[in-house]
Structures are given as structure tokens and as C-alpha cells.
Motif scaffolding. Structure first.
Motif, PDB file in Angstrom:
ATOM      1  N   PHE A  88       0.055  -6.944  -4.806  1.00 57.48           N
ATOM      2  CA  PHE A  88      -1.220  -6.647  -4.145  1.00 57.48           C
ATOM      3  C   PHE A  88      -1.071  -5.423  -3.247  1.00 57.48           C
ATOM      4  N   ALA A  89      -0.035  -5.436  -2.414  1.00 57.25           N
ATOM      5  CA  ALA A  89       0.199  -4.327  -1.488  1.00 57.25           C
ATOM      6  C   ALA A  89       0.551  -3.043  -2.230  1.00 57.25           C
ATOM      7  N   SER A  90       1.381  -3.155  -3.262  1.00 52.63           N
ATOM      8  CA  SER A  90       1.782  -1.972  -4.022  1.00 52.63           C
ATOM      9  C   SER A  90       0.574  -1.304  -4.665  1.00 52.63           C
ATOM     10  N   ALA A 119      11.368  -2.180  10.483  1.00 52.49           N
ATOM     11  CA  ALA A 119      12.785  -2.490  10.263  1.00 52.49           C
ATOM     12  C   ALA A 119      12.945  -3.505   9.134  1.00 52.49           C
ATOM     13  N   ILE A 120      12.093  -4.516   9.139  1.00 51.65           N
ATOM     14  CA  ILE A 120      12.147  -5.538   8.084  1.00 51.65           C
ATOM     15  C   ILE A 120      11.750  -4.926   6.741  1.00 51.65           C
ATOM     16  N   ALA A 121      10.689  -4.109   6.759  1.00 59.02           N
ATOM     17  CA  ALA A 121      10.222  -3.480   5.528  1.00 59.02           C
ATOM     18  C   ALA A 121      11.290  -2.582   4.915  1.00 59.02           C
ATOM     19  N   THR A 122      12.056  -1.916   5.752  1.00 61.15           N
ATOM     20  CA  THR A 122      13.125  -1.037   5.261  1.00 61.15           C
ATOM     21  C   THR A 122      14.186  -1.833   4.513  1.00 61.15           C
ATOM     22  N   ILE A 123      14.569  -2.999   5.069  1.00 56.44           N
ATOM     23  CA  ILE A 123      15.542  -3.871   4.403  1.00 56.44           C
ATOM     24  C   ILE A 123      15.000  -4.322   3.054  1.00 56.44           C
ATOM     25  N   LEU A 124      13.749  -4.773   3.027  1.00 56.06           N
ATOM     26  CA  LEU A 124      13.162  -5.281   1.789  1.00 56.06           C
ATOM     27  C   LEU A 124      12.980  -4.175   0.752  1.00 56.06           C
ATOM     28  N   ALA A 125      12.705  -2.970   1.211  1.00 55.09           N
ATOM     29  CA  ALA A 125      12.512  -1.855   0.283  1.00 55.09           C
ATOM     30  C   ALA A 125      13.830  -1.419  -0.346  1.00 55.09           C
ATOM     31  N   ASN A 126      14.917  -1.469   0.446  1.00 50.68           N
ATOM     32  CA  ASN A 126      16.218  -0.983  -0.031  1.00 50.68           C
ATOM     33  C   ASN A 126      17.103  -2.075  -0.632  1.00 50.68           C
ATOM     34  N   GLU A 127      16.830  -3.330  -0.240  1.00 51.90           N
ATOM     35  CA  GLU A 127      17.564  -4.495  -0.753  1.00 51.90           C
ATOM     36  C   GLU A 127      19.078  -4.303  -0.718  1.00 51.90           C
ATOM     37  N   PRO A 128      19.673  -4.213   0.476  1.00 51.55           N
ATOM     38  CA  PRO A 128      21.136  -4.087   0.567  1.00 51.55           C
ATOM     39  C   PRO A 128      21.830  -5.320  -0.018  1.00 51.55           C
ATOM     40  N   ALA A 129      23.072  -5.170  -0.410  1.00 48.38           N
ATOM     41  CA  ALA A 129      23.796  -6.216  -1.129  1.00 48.38           C
ATOM     42  C   ALA A 129      23.872  -7.527  -0.352  1.00 48.38           C
ATOM     43  N   ILE A 182       4.732   1.727   0.948  1.00 45.63           N
ATOM     44  CA  ILE A 182       4.686   3.124   1.393  1.00 45.63           C
ATOM     45  C   ILE A 182       6.058   3.773   1.228  1.00 45.63           C
ATOM     46  N   TYR A 183       7.108   3.052   1.636  1.00 41.59           N
ATOM     47  CA  TYR A 183       8.465   3.600   1.544  1.00 41.59           C
ATOM     48  C   TYR A 183       8.884   3.783   0.090  1.00 41.59           C
ATOM     49  N   ARG A 184       8.653   2.779  -0.722  1.00 35.55           N
ATOM     50  CA  ARG A 184       9.094   2.852  -2.118  1.00 35.55           C
ATOM     51  C   ARG A 184       8.340   3.918  -2.912  1.00 35.55           C
ATOM     52  N   GLN A 185       7.074   4.106  -2.590  1.00 41.61           N
ATOM     53  CA  GLN A 185       6.259   5.073  -3.318  1.00 41.61           C
ATOM     54  C   GLN A 185       6.307   6.467  -2.693  1.00 41.61           C
ATOM     55  N   SER A 186       7.005   6.576  -1.562  1.00 37.04           N
ATOM     56  CA  SER A 186       7.015   7.838  -0.798  1.00 37.04           C
ATOM     57  C   SER A 186       5.579   8.309  -0.575  1.00 37.04           C
ATOM     58  N   ALA A 187       4.739   7.367  -0.224  1.00 34.96           N
ATOM     59  CA  ALA A 187       3.314   7.650  -0.033  1.00 34.96           C
ATOM     60  C   ALA A 187       3.092   8.466   1.235  1.00 34.96           C
ATOM     61  N   SER A 188       2.153   9.371   1.185  1.00 32.29           N
ATOM     62  CA  SER A 188       1.848  10.225   2.341  1.00 32.29           C
ATOM     63  C   SER A 188       0.787   9.565   3.217  1.00 32.29           C
ATOM     64  N   LEU A 189       1.070   8.334   3.620  1.00 29.11           N
ATOM     65  CA  LEU A 189       0.162   7.577   4.484  1.00 29.11           C
ATOM     66  C   LEU A 189       0.897   7.236   5.775  1.00 29.11           C
ATOM     67  N   ALA A 337       2.064   1.827 -15.130  1.00 28.36           N
ATOM     68  CA  ALA A 337       1.047   2.872 -14.991  1.00 28.36           C
ATOM     69  C   ALA A 337       0.826   3.284 -13.540  1.00 28.36           C
ATOM     70  N   GLY A 338       1.661   2.778 -12.641  1.00 28.50           N
ATOM     71  CA  GLY A 338       1.552   3.166 -11.235  1.00 28.50           C
ATOM     72  C   GLY A 338       0.607   2.310 -10.429  1.00 28.50           C
ATOM     73  N   TYR A 339       0.267   1.126 -10.919  1.00 36.41           N
ATOM     74  CA  TYR A 339      -0.556   0.139 -10.232  1.00 36.41           C
ATOM     75  C   TYR A 339      -2.046   0.498 -10.162  1.00 36.41           C
ATOM     76  N   ALA A 340      -2.361   1.740  -9.885  1.00 36.06           N
ATOM     77  CA  ALA A 340      -3.771   2.127  -9.676  1.00 36.06           C
ATOM     78  C   ALA A 340      -4.056   3.437 -10.408  1.00 36.06           C
ATOM     79  N   PRO A 341      -4.296   3.374 -11.726  1.00 35.27           N
ATOM     80  CA  PRO A 341      -4.536   4.603 -12.484  1.00 35.27           C
ATOM     81  C   PRO A 341      -5.961   5.138 -12.368  1.00 35.27           C
ATOM     82  N   TYR A 342      -6.793   4.480 -11.580  1.00 36.37           N
ATOM     83  CA  TYR A 342      -8.166   4.934 -11.349  1.00 36.37           C
ATOM     84  C   TYR A 342      -8.659   4.334 -10.034  1.00 36.37           C
ATOM     85  N   ALA A 343      -9.749   4.882  -9.535  1.00 35.92           N
ATOM     86  CA  ALA A 343     -10.369   4.372  -8.308  1.00 35.92           C
ATOM     87  C   ALA A 343     -11.840   4.098  -8.593  1.00 35.92           C
TER      88      ALA A 343
END
Length: 419
Positions: A88-90, A119-129, A182-189, A337-343
Motif C-alpha cells: 500500500f505504502a509503496s 531510524a526504524i524505516a532505515t533498518i527495514l529498508a536495508n534489512e541488515p543480517a 521513499i528510501y527504497r525508491q529514492s523518491a524526491s519527497l 511495473a513500478g506499483y503506479a504506472p498511471y495516475a
């Protein structure tokens, strides 16, 4: 020559199920915090993230939002609008980012602490071992994914024990998923958060606090005659929303009983595995098959299937995916397809025309304003997702028309909402 002024827009991800005073406050504060001229809302359509039908159709909820401060409302594709918090968020983040003209994303959270959430989002985005291993251990013990993830974050040291409560609050969880996307997609938001005030997200009661929960509002609307319940409901919604409630017809889970039971029986007869559909595991498919002859209501069936491992919301989403035909194949193709191929535009204010002009110039995804013939402009996953949007809303509209014996416009005769 004078340089043209850049437009500033803030994005909000919402369901407005239904719209209430807290939502109006969020819109005002988001605009103020982001110093934005426009508020762009990306909203679930006729079915929402918890796996249920929206209490009011998407056009009614769009009108509510536009009358209370939103400038442009777009639909989150149905494949992901009723999906996991991560999907949903992606999808919502990809949709906002694809517009090219939205600078920031503002979300509500119980924490209000961007540093901790980030800080939590960074861990979840990178998934360290160390986190991934602990998550595997927790899942092997039979814990539901949300609890397993939370335990892994604490045990791996990513989150301090005293901050663990952050992980049990629904708006914090969604906010973390927005940040992760946002982190995973390198979104400019630019992410911004507003501390949530008033009732808890799942609070079923209306309290003297004027910022009630949508859950409490839905419960009150269902259990009382909403046309004569001004004292219990109308104190919690903005004036324009009162009018929409009075003239609108609500739908609930159990209005879809017949369609759900029919879908389950038909798939069983045709030999189509239930696990072909999103969120349906082999174990859950077996449980559904075993209980198939029991013709329960939608909510009874959810409670019948619910276990420690499979939460109410997980079961609800799984059954809705079966009802709407949301397959694993379609979901995977949508991700690819990038989750949202149209608006797809649900509604806008006339004053937001300059913003839509900027989106058309700077956006990386096409804007859909007219549904007639829209499918011909797409191929592959985008075309399949758009057809799923139409199909999902036609299901909702069919039930609405049958329940109230009224004529309801379909996706090809309904115009976007313009204020």
C-alpha cells in the motif's frame, strides 16, 4: 525576463473512510508545515487497506476531501489499495513521486518523532543480517508477521525496549512504511509528520474529543440511524461532510456476503486454487476449503478463519482478494511495473488547474481524467491494473444499487468530481 515561480504541493496518503475533523486538521497542518500552495491526496478507491469496502463510494469521499481543503484527489490502484501496509505504502509513494510536481509527503503518526521513525524505516529498508535472522527465527516460532517484525527489531537492537511501543501503533507503522518506500525508491519527497491527536486509530467509541477515529465513526453510522444521529456523529465531521453523509448510502462488509460465498463456491467448483490469490497461503487455502460449506457472513467468516498467525485484517484482505480476483500474478506484475504506472483523477478544484499542468509537464506517469477508452492507451500490467480498478468499482456499485434499489453511475458514466 521574470523567472516563473515553482508551484509547491504536499502529498497526503489517505482513505477518508469516512472523512472527519482530524482529516481536515491534517490537511490544514500539512499545507502549513510544507509551506505548500496545493494539497494532493492519493486515496483508496471503493475498497480500503484493511480489506473492507469503504463505507462511502470513492466519489463521495473525494467530494468530502475537496470541500475540506484538498486540491486534487487521485486513486490508489485497487490492486494495492487493499494490500499489505508495505505494498500500500509503496504504491502510494510511487504514485506521488511519479507526478513530478509534489515536493513532500505529510503523514500523521502517534509518535510525531521523525528521527525515531526514520531510524526504524532505515533498518527495514536495508534489512541488515542480524535483523533478517531474528525475523526468520520469530516467524519460525509461528508469530504473525507484524509481531515477528517488531520482536526482531527490538531483539536485534534496532529499536530500544522503551521505544518498542512505536511499533504497535497503526499510524506509526504506516508512517514507517511510507519512509521505507521513499528510501527504497529514492523518491524526491521530503517526509513530514504531524502527531496524531484524539482517539486511537482503532478506537470504536466516539468520545468528547472532536478528533474521533474513523473506526468509531463507522461504528456509530452502522449502529444508529445516521439521518437522526446528529448528536453522536455530526459533531465529529466538518460541515460540508455532514451534507454528504445525509445524502449518501453506506456499505459494510456483510453487504458482500452473497458475492463472497458465490466466488468461493465457483472457484472450488472450477478447481482454481485459493492460493492463486494475494495473501492466501497454502494453509489458509486449506482452512477456507474445509469451511466452505458453512455459509457465514463476511465478518463471521473472517472470525472463523482468524488464528494467532492470521490476523483479522490479513484474513479480511485475503477474502477480498478472492472476491475481487486480485491474483498473485497481477500483484507481482504491478510491482514489476513500478506499483503506479498511471495516475487516475477522481476529482479536483478548478483552482488546481495550474498544478495539473505542471504534473503533465514534469510527471513520469500519465494522468487519466476520462475513463472511456482509457484502457486502449495501456498495455501489459498497466492495462490489467486499470481493468481491475474498473472491475472493483463496478462490483461496489452493483452492490450499492441492489441494496438501496437506486440507479448508480458506473465507471464509464461517472464524471470526475470538480469543485
Amino acid at each position: 525576463m521574470l523567472k516563473k515561480k515553482n508551484l509547491h504541493a504536499v502529498g497526503i496518503i489517505a482513505e477518508y473512510n469516512p472523512f472527519h475533523n482530524g482529516h481536515a486538521y491534517h490537511i490544514r497542518k500539512a499545507k502549513e508545515l510544507a509551506n505548500a500552495e496545493y494539497v494532493v491526496v492519493v486515496m483508496s478507491g471503493d475498497f480500503v487497506q484493511r480489506g473492507s469496502p469503504a463505507i462511502y463510494d470513492k466519489y463521495t469521499r473525494t467530494a468530502m476531501a475537496l470541500s475540506c481543503g484538498a486540491d486534487l484527489v487521485l486513486e490508489i490502484p485497487s490492486v494495492f489499495a487493499s494490500s499489505s501496509a508495505e505494498d500500500f505504502a509503496s504504491c502510494a509513494v510511487a504514485l506521488l513521486n511519479g507526478l513530478g510536481a509534489v515536493d513532500s509527503l505529510c503523514f500523521g503518526s502517534e509518535s510525531g518523532d521523525m528521527e525515531k521513525l526514520s531510524a526504524i524505516a532505515t533498518i527495514l529498508a536495508n534489512e541488515p543480517a542480524i535483523y533478517s535472522e531474528e525475523l526468520r527465527i520469530q516467524l519460525k516460532k509461528g508469530a504473525a508477521f507484524p509481531k515477528a517484525r517488531n520482536a526482531a527489531l527490538v531483539t536485534s537492537g534496532a529499536v530500544r525496549e522503551e521505544d518498542a511501543s512505536i511499533l504497535s501503533s497503526p499510524n506509526n507503522i504506516l508512517g514507517i512504511e511510507y519512509l521505507k518506500a521513499i528510501y527504497r525508491q529514492s523518491a524526491s519527497l521530503i517526509p513530514l509528520t504531524i502527531e496524531r491527536n484524539g482517539s486511537d486509530y482503532h478506537d470504536p467509541l466516539l468520545t468528547p474529543d472532536r478528533f474521533c477515529s474513523a473506526t468509531g465513526l463507522r461504528k456509530a453510522l452502522k449502529e444508529t440511524d445516521h439521518l437522526s444521529s446528529e448528536e453522536t456523529i455530526f459533531d465529529y465531521v466538518p460541515e460540508p461532510v455532514k451534507l454528504k453523509i445525509l445524502e449518501s448510502k453506506p456499505l459494510y462488509y456483510d453487504d458482500f456476503n452473497l458475492l463472497l460465498n458465490t466466488a468461493l463456491l465457483r472457484l472450488s467448483m472450477e478447481g482454481i486454487p485459493f492460493q492463486n490469490f494475494a495473501d492466501v497461503s497454502d494453509e489458509l487455502a486449506a482452512r477456507i476449503t474445509k469451511q466452505l460449506p458453512d455459509y457465514h457472513t463476511f465478518e463471521e467468516k473472517i472470525n472463523q478463519l482468524k488464528t494467532r498467525q492470521y490476523t483479522y485484517t490479513r484474513i479480511s484482505r485475503a477474502l477480498l482478494h478472492i472476491l475481487l480476483g486480485t491474483t498473485n500474478q497481477l500483484t507481482a506484475a504491478g510491482r514489476q511495473a513500478g506499483y503506479a504506472p498511471y495516475a487516475r483523477i477522481l476529482g479536483f478544484k478548478k483552482t488546481s488547474v495550474p498544478l495539473m499542468g505542471e504534473i503533465k509537464k514534469r510527471g513520469s506517469i500519465p494522468l487519466i481524467a476520462k475513463t472511456a477508452g482509457a484502457e486502449t492507451g495501456f498495455t501489459g500490467a498497466a492495462a490489467s491494473m486499470l481493468r481491475h480498478d474498473f472491475y472493483s468499482s463496478h462490483i461496489y456499485q452493483t452492490v450499492l444499487q441492489a441494496k438501496y434499489d437506486i440507479k448508480v453511475k458506473n465507471e464509464f458514466t461517472q464524471s470526475v468530481v470538480i469543485l
